[in-house]
Design a protein around this motif. Structure first.
Motif, PDB file in Angstrom:
ATOM      1  N   ALA A  59      48.405  37.666  58.647  1.00  0.00           N
ATOM      2  CA  ALA A  59      48.206  38.158  60.013  1.00  0.00           C
ATOM      3  C   ALA A  59      47.746  37.061  60.969  1.00  0.00           C
ATOM      4  CB  ALA A  59      47.202  39.301  60.010  1.00  0.00           C
ATOM      5  N   GLU A  60      47.079  36.021  60.437  1.00  0.00           N
ATOM      6  CA  GLU A  60      46.620  34.907  61.272  1.00  0.00           C
ATOM      7  C   GLU A  60      47.674  33.803  61.400  1.00  0.00           C
ATOM      8  OE1 GLU A  60      44.348  36.048  58.696  1.00  0.00           O
ATOM      9  OE2 GLU A  60      43.649  37.417  60.257  1.00  0.00           O
ATOM     10  N   GLY A  61      48.833  33.996  60.803  1.00  0.00           N
ATOM     11  CA  GLY A  61      49.910  33.017  60.899  1.00  0.00           C
ATOM     12  C   GLY A  61      49.850  31.903  59.863  1.00  0.00           C
ATOM     13  N   ARG A  62      48.988  32.045  58.845  1.00  0.00           N
ATOM     14  CA  ARG A  62      48.894  31.024  57.791  1.00  0.00           C
ATOM     15  C   ARG A  62      49.886  31.342  56.679  1.00  0.00           C
ATOM     16  NH1 ARG A  62      42.609  31.793  57.738  1.00  0.00           N
ATOM     17  NH2 ARG A  62      43.380  33.662  56.744  1.00  0.00           N
ATOM     18  N   LEU A  63      50.474  30.291  56.153  1.00  0.00           N
ATOM     19  CA  LEU A  63      51.363  30.431  55.005  1.00  0.00           C
ATOM     20  C   LEU A  63      50.562  31.004  53.837  1.00  0.00           C
ATOM     21  CD1 LEU A  63      54.032  29.738  53.471  1.00  0.00           C
ATOM     22  CD2 LEU A  63      52.990  27.532  52.986  1.00  0.00           C
ATOM     23  N   HIS A  64      51.047  32.084  53.237  1.00  0.00           N
ATOM     24  CA  HIS A  64      50.314  32.626  52.090  1.00  0.00           C
ATOM     25  C   HIS A  64      51.207  32.964  50.897  1.00  0.00           C
ATOM     26  CE1 HIS A  64      51.061  37.066  52.046  1.00  0.00           C
ATOM     27  NE2 HIS A  64      51.377  36.856  53.297  1.00  0.00           N
ATOM     28  N   HIS A  87      59.960  33.150  41.272  1.00  0.00           N
ATOM     29  CA  HIS A  87      58.977  32.070  41.140  1.00  0.00           C
ATOM     30  C   HIS A  87      58.212  32.081  42.457  1.00  0.00           C
ATOM     31  CE1 HIS A  87      60.647  30.383  37.460  1.00  0.00           C
ATOM     32  NE2 HIS A  87      61.813  30.732  37.957  1.00  0.00           N
ATOM     33  N   ILE A  88      56.891  32.234  42.375  1.00  0.00           N
ATOM     34  CA  ILE A  88      56.098  32.481  43.568  1.00  0.00           C
ATOM     35  C   ILE A  88      54.979  31.470  43.698  1.00  0.00           C
ATOM     36  CG2 ILE A  88      54.643  34.198  44.719  1.00  0.00           C
ATOM     37  CD1 ILE A  88      56.371  36.234  42.937  1.00  0.00           C
ATOM     38  N   LYS A  89      54.767  31.003  44.920  1.00  0.00           N
ATOM     39  CA  LYS A  89      53.627  30.151  45.252  1.00  0.00           C
ATOM     40  C   LYS A  89      52.713  30.975  46.144  1.00  0.00           C
ATOM     41  CE  LYS A  89      56.162  25.802  45.169  1.00  0.00           C
ATOM     42  NZ  LYS A  89      56.625  24.647  45.976  1.00  0.00           N
ATOM     43  N   LEU A  90      51.462  31.120  45.723  1.00  0.00           N
ATOM     44  CA  LEU A  90      50.463  31.844  46.501  1.00  0.00           C
ATOM     45  C   LEU A  90      49.456  30.834  47.032  1.00  0.00           C
ATOM     46  CD1 LEU A  90      49.863  34.669  43.870  1.00  0.00           C
ATOM     47  CD2 LEU A  90      51.291  34.811  45.907  1.00  0.00           C
ATOM     48  N   HIS A  91      49.168  30.908  48.304  1.00  0.00           N
ATOM     49  CA  HIS A  91      48.214  29.999  48.927  1.00  0.00           C
ATOM     50  C   HIS A  91      46.979  30.807  49.303  1.00  0.00           C
ATOM     51  CE1 HIS A  91      51.329  26.881  49.334  1.00  0.00           C
ATOM     52  NE2 HIS A  91      52.135  27.914  49.507  1.00  0.00           N
ATOM     53  N   ASP A  92      45.805  30.433  48.754  1.00  0.00           N
ATOM     54  CA  ASP A  92      44.600  31.173  49.106  1.00  0.00           C
ATOM     55  C   ASP A  92      43.986  30.606  50.379  1.00  0.00           C
ATOM     56  OD1 ASP A  92      43.014  28.958  48.461  1.00  0.00           O
ATOM     57  OD2 ASP A  92      42.442  29.726  46.511  1.00  0.00           O
ATOM     58  N   ARG A  93      42.938  31.253  50.865  1.00  0.00           N
ATOM     59  CA  ARG A  93      42.310  30.844  52.128  1.00  0.00           C
ATOM     60  C   ARG A  93      41.652  29.478  52.044  1.00  0.00           C
ATOM     61  NH1 ARG A  93      39.939  36.685  52.644  1.00  0.00           N
ATOM     62  NH2 ARG A  93      41.787  37.745  53.432  1.00  0.00           N
ATOM     63  N   GLY A  94      41.320  29.034  50.828  1.00  0.00           N
ATOM     64  CA  GLY A  94      40.707  27.722  50.641  1.00  0.00           C
ATOM     65  C   GLY A  94      41.728  26.597  50.518  1.00  0.00           C
ATOM     66  N   GLY A  95      43.021  26.933  50.610  1.00  0.00           N
ATOM     67  CA  GLY A  95      44.067  25.926  50.526  1.00  0.00           C
ATOM     68  C   GLY A  95      44.535  25.641  49.108  1.00  0.00           C
ATOM     69  N   ARG A  96      43.987  26.352  48.115  1.00  0.00           N
ATOM     70  CA  ARG A  96      44.420  26.161  46.728  1.00  0.00           C
ATOM     71  C   ARG A  96      45.770  26.835  46.499  1.00  0.00           C
ATOM     72  NH1 ARG A  96      38.947  27.353  46.287  1.00  0.00           N
ATOM     73  NH2 ARG A  96      39.510  29.527  46.059  1.00  0.00           N
ATOM     74  N   ASP A 139      47.675  41.802  45.405  1.00  0.00           N
ATOM     75  CA  ASP A 139      47.491  42.315  46.757  1.00  0.00           C
ATOM     76  C   ASP A 139      47.222  41.121  47.662  1.00  0.00           C
ATOM     77  OD1 ASP A 139      46.365  43.275  49.195  1.00  0.00           O
ATOM     78  OD2 ASP A 139      45.844  45.158  48.191  1.00  0.00           O
ATOM     79  N   ALA A 140      48.168  40.790  48.520  1.00  0.00           N
ATOM     80  CA  ALA A 140      48.046  39.610  49.381  1.00  0.00           C
ATOM     81  C   ALA A 140      46.953  39.769  50.428  1.00  0.00           C
ATOM     82  CB  ALA A 140      49.380  39.324  50.065  1.00  0.00           C
ATOM     83  N   ASP A 141      46.658  40.998  50.846  1.00  0.00           N
ATOM     84  CA  ASP A 141      45.631  41.217  51.865  1.00  0.00           C
ATOM     85  C   ASP A 141      44.231  40.902  51.345  1.00  0.00           C
ATOM     86  OD1 ASP A 141      47.619  42.026  53.637  1.00  0.00           O
ATOM     87  OD2 ASP A 141      47.374  44.144  53.137  1.00  0.00           O
ATOM     88  N   THR A 142      43.966  41.273  50.102  1.00  0.00           N
ATOM     89  CA  THR A 142      42.634  41.052  49.533  1.00  0.00           C
ATOM     90  C   THR A 142      42.572  39.829  48.625  1.00  0.00           C
ATOM     91  OG1 THR A 142      43.097  42.481  47.630  1.00  0.00           O
ATOM     92  CG2 THR A 142      42.128  43.522  49.601  1.00  0.00           C
ATOM     93  N   GLY A 143      43.747  39.293  48.224  1.00  0.00           N
ATOM     94  CA  GLY A 143      43.768  38.158  47.304  1.00  0.00           C
ATOM     95  C   GLY A 143      43.408  38.555  45.886  1.00  0.00           C
ATOM     96  N   HIS A 144      43.606  39.809  45.541  1.00  0.00           N
ATOM     97  CA  HIS A 144      43.252  40.333  44.217  1.00  0.00           C
ATOM     98  C   HIS A 144      44.501  40.400  43.340  1.00  0.00           C
ATOM     99  CE1 HIS A 144      41.782  43.955  41.646  1.00  0.00           C
ATOM    100  NE2 HIS A 144      41.493  42.813  41.060  1.00  0.00           N
ATOM    101  N   ALA A 145      44.442  39.741  42.175  1.00  0.00           N
ATOM    102  CA  ALA A 145      45.503  39.822  41.162  1.00  0.00           C
ATOM    103  C   ALA A 145      44.928  40.554  39.962  1.00  0.00           C
ATOM    104  CB  ALA A 145      45.971  38.426  40.766  1.00  0.00           C
ATOM    105  N   VAL A 169      41.682  35.421  44.133  1.00  0.00           N
ATOM    106  CA  VAL A 169      42.098  34.041  44.389  1.00  0.00           C
ATOM    107  C   VAL A 169      41.327  33.395  45.530  1.00  0.00           C
ATOM    108  CG1 VAL A 169      44.390  34.395  43.391  1.00  0.00           C
ATOM    109  CG2 VAL A 169      44.084  34.674  45.845  1.00  0.00           C
ATOM    110  N   HIS A 170      40.940  34.157  46.551  1.00  0.00           N
ATOM    111  CA  HIS A 170      40.210  33.574  47.667  1.00  0.00           C
ATOM    112  C   HIS A 170      38.803  33.133  47.254  1.00  0.00           C
ATOM    113  CE1 HIS A 170      43.518  34.662  50.153  1.00  0.00           C
ATOM    114  NE2 HIS A 170      43.293  35.960  50.084  1.00  0.00           N
ATOM    115  N   ASP A 171      38.234  33.812  46.253  1.00  0.00           N
ATOM    116  CA  ASP A 171      36.884  33.486  45.774  1.00  0.00           C
ATOM    117  C   ASP A 171      36.902  32.604  44.541  1.00  0.00           C
ATOM    118  OD1 ASP A 171      35.942  35.161  47.790  1.00  0.00           O
ATOM    119  OD2 ASP A 171      35.990  36.922  46.478  1.00  0.00           O
ATOM    120  N   ASN A 172      38.092  32.327  44.002  1.00  0.00           N
ATOM    121  CA  ASN A 172      38.244  31.521  42.794  1.00  0.00           C
ATOM    122  C   ASN A 172      37.444  32.122  41.629  1.00  0.00           C
ATOM    123  OD1 ASN A 172      39.396  29.445  41.349  1.00  0.00           O
ATOM    124  ND2 ASN A 172      37.752  28.006  41.802  1.00  0.00           N
TER     125      ASN A 172
END
Length: 194
Positions: A59-64, A87-96, A139-145, A169-172
């Motif tokens: 929603a903020e325009g960041r690649l995720h 094959h999927i690349k997921l980008h978390d809020r910390g850039g990982r 869930d891409a909104d919460t970063g929960h796998a 993923v956002h909290d590692n």
């Protein structure tokens, strides 16, 4: 008795008819050039792509999320996108960067959540661990796998197995629960001679 030779125009007409018949037979034998529209319980798709690369932004325009798949089919009736060998690349809020793959997958209505099925894997390259399970949700909104099937978590040289896996993923953060078993080899130290 000699038969008259066919004229140039007659020979050309016969040649064109033979060529047209041969092309028609080739077209009937190669159904891969025009494939039949895929149908399933969700109805007829409004589009499908082969060898597709899909990039999604939050929603903020960041690649995720970046998805590469051999075939992508979207059905408007349920607003679901089905994926073959994604094959999927997921980008978390910390850039990982996190990597995921499976035999098949589906993006739910609006592109969330993602469900991977059949030898699903989630990898955290920076942390050097990987997860293997049969069904993995994200869930891409919460970063929960999370997995809904038994999962094996590997971080060489150790590995653990449990009935359920969760990662944020956002909290590692990650955890295995229910009937957890693991293999943790003892650390080895080389002794230096004095």
């Amino acid at each position: 008795m000699r038969l008259p030779r066919p004229g140039f125009r007659t020979g050309l007409a016969l040649l064109l008819l033979a060529l047209g018949g041969g092309l028609a037979l080739l077209d009937l034998r190669d159904p891969g050039t025009i494939q039949q529209i895929p149908r399933d319980a969700a109805g007829e798709p409004d589009f499908y792509l082969e060898n597709a690369h899909l990039t999604r932004f939050d929603a903020e325009g960041r690649l995720h999320q970046q998805v590469t798949t051999t075939r992508l089919v979207h059905t408007p009736k349920d607003d679901v996108t089905r994926l073959e060998t994604p094959h999927i690349k997921l980008h978390d809020r910390g850039g990982r960067l996190w990597l995921a793959e499976a035999d098949s997958g589906r993006l739910g209505p609006g592109g969330n959540p993602l469900r991977l099925e059949g030898e699903a894997r989630l990898l955290a390259p920076a942390e050097r661990w990987s997860l293997e399970t049969d069904t993995l949700h994200y869930d891409a909104d919460t970063g929960h796998a999370w997995s809904t099937t038994p999962a094996t978590l590997r971080q060489p040289p150790q590995h653990m197995r449990g009935e359920r896996f969760d990662a944020w993923v956002h909290d590692n953060r990650a955890r295995l629960t229910d009937n957890v078993r693991g293999h943790h080899p003892p650390e080895t130290f080389e002794e230096s001679s004095s």
